[in-house]
Design a protein around this motif. Structure first.
Motif, PDB file in Angstrom:
ATOM      1  N   VAL A   1       0.547  -1.460   0.085  1.00  0.00           N
ATOM      2  CA  VAL A   1       0.546  -0.111   0.252  1.00  0.00           C
ATOM      3  C   VAL A   1       1.021   1.265  -0.187  1.00  0.00           C
ATOM      4  O   VAL A   1       1.569   1.357   0.608  1.00  0.00           O
ATOM      5  N   PHE A   2       0.764   1.765  -1.399  1.00  0.00           N
ATOM      6  CA  PHE A   2       1.810   3.193  -1.432  1.00  0.00           C
ATOM      7  C   PHE A   2       3.050   2.256  -0.646  1.00  0.00           C
ATOM      8  O   PHE A   2       4.473   1.306  -1.297  1.00  0.00           O
ATOM      9  N   GLU A   3       3.462   3.193  -0.152  1.00  0.00           N
ATOM     10  CA  GLU A   3       5.655   2.615   0.844  1.00  0.00           C
ATOM     11  C   GLU A   3       5.198   2.063   2.087  1.00  0.00           C
ATOM     12  O   GLU A   3       6.347   1.455   1.971  1.00  0.00           O
ATOM     13  N   GLN A   4       3.975   1.603   2.069  1.00  0.00           N
ATOM     14  CA  GLN A   4       4.147   0.331   3.544  1.00  0.00           C
ATOM     15  C   GLN A   4       3.491  -1.220   3.022  1.00  0.00           C
ATOM     16  O   GLN A   4       2.843  -1.013   1.755  1.00  0.00           O
ATOM     17  N   THR A   5       3.993  -1.488   3.365  1.00  0.00           N
ATOM     18  CA  THR A   5       3.891  -2.784   3.010  1.00  0.00           C
ATOM     19  C   THR A   5       2.735  -4.020   4.423  1.00  0.00           C
ATOM     20  O   THR A   5       3.628  -3.928   5.724  1.00  0.00           O
ATOM     21  N   TYR A   6       2.289  -4.538   4.255  1.00  0.00           N
ATOM     22  CA  TYR A   6       1.026  -4.883   4.715  1.00  0.00           C
ATOM     23  C   TYR A   6       0.811  -6.756   4.837  1.00  0.00           C
ATOM     24  O   TYR A   6       1.156  -6.856   3.970  1.00  0.00           O
ATOM     25  N   LEU A   7       0.603  -7.447   6.086  1.00  0.00           N
ATOM     26  CA  LEU A   7       0.233  -8.759   5.918  1.00  0.00           C
ATOM     27  C   LEU A   7      -0.760  -8.738   6.683  1.00  0.00           C
ATOM     28  O   LEU A   7      -0.895  -8.936   7.791  1.00  0.00           O
ATOM     29  N   LEU A   8      -1.554  -9.320   5.701  1.00  0.00           N
ATOM     30  CA  LEU A   8      -3.086  -9.290   6.258  1.00  0.00           C
ATOM     31  C   LEU A   8      -3.204 -10.406   6.465  1.00  0.00           C
ATOM     32  O   LEU A   8      -3.190 -11.596   5.212  1.00  0.00           O
ATOM     33  N   LYS A   9      -3.553 -11.078   7.616  1.00  0.00           N
ATOM     34  CA  LYS A   9      -4.722 -12.760   8.051  1.00  0.00           C
ATOM     35  C   LYS A   9      -5.738 -12.796   8.826  1.00  0.00           C
ATOM     36  O   LYS A   9      -5.981 -11.921   8.892  1.00  0.00           O
TER      37      LYS A   9
END
Length: 259
Positions: free
Chosen positions: A127-135
């Motif tokens: 997401v733009f400059e951020q990386t998320y780990l969606l569980k």
């Protein structure tokens, strides 16, 4: 009497051939599917021009875009699958950016591991400059199966329709010849693999271009592990807060990242 015996013999032969066909029919339970995601950029930009107050500025920018870019942006991805597990991965390519019209929906932001048996998924989202780990649990989609058929990548597929996220109309085509409940991105929940998806009002499609029937070992289906851990509710709140002042552009970005 002879006619009746003849009819019985024919019926037995027919049933025998049908049983033989069923025994010899091959169902793909492991393999790799390649998809093409196509975004109708011209239609996407036209929608933004209509929504924006400064239409003349956007209209001029659109004219400039048309002179330098094709109507459709094409991106590729793969889906590895085995039994009840799938791994969706975008194929990295040297794709020229969209410049002024850089929509979140015109990129590929997700690596998604899905376990259909457990009803869970792990998604690495950029997401733009951020990386998320969606569980979280897999998305529940109330599909309506129709009688319409279409052949995709050599497989006979049946059409199903649904509405997700309250406003996104989805058309999917799945095949029972691949008895794995999966598909590109987060689309799943049908009695067979989804080989085609269209979001008509979002101007986006995913269609399989090839299906390679081959063994897929567990190490090829490992879920992503990088990113800030979140669930769907947490990510939704983060994105709403970040895009609340972006107007229509923000609403489109919100839908694209949560898709």
């Amino acid at each position: 009497m002879k006619m009746k015996i003849y009819q019985i013999i024919i019926a037995c032969l027919f049933l025998g051939s049908q049983a033989s066909f069923a025994q010899n029919a091959r169902f793909t339970t492991q393999g790799v599917i390649e998809y093409e995601k196509k975004i109708n950029m011209y239609a996407l930009i036209k929608d933004q021009v209509k929504k924006n107050a400064d239409r003349s500025y956007y209209a001029q920018a659109f004219e400039d875009y048309q002179k330098k870019n094709p109507q459709f942006k094409v991106l590729k991805s793969t889906l590895k699958f085995s039994k009840d597990q799938t791994l969706f991965t975008p194929i990295e390519e040297d794709v020229v950016g969209n410049g002024f019209f850089d929509f979140a929906s015109s990129d590929q932001n997700n690596i998604i591991s899905t376990n259909a048996a457990a009803g869970t998924s792990v998604a690495q989202k950029k997401v733009f400059e951020q990386t998320y780990l969606l569980k979280d649990s897999t998305r529940k989609i109330n599909w309506k199966i129709t009688n319409e058929m279409r052949n995709i990548a050599g497989y006979d597929c049946r059409r199903a329709n649904a509405l997700i996220m309250d406003s996104i109309y989805v058309v999917a085509f799945y095949t029972e010849e691949i008895p794995v409940s999966g598909g590109p991105e987060t689309f799943s929940g049908l009695p067979g693999m989804i080989l085609g998806v269209a979001l008509p009002y979002e101007h986006i499609t995913w269609f399989a271009t090839s299906v390679l029937d081959q063994p897929v070992t567990d190490d090829k289906l490992k879920a992503p592990i990088k990113g800030k851990p979140v669930d769907t509710k947490q990510l939704t709140n983060i994105l709403k807060a970040a895009t609340k002042d972006w107007g229509e552009w923000g609403q489109d970005a919100l839908k694209a990242f949560l898709l």
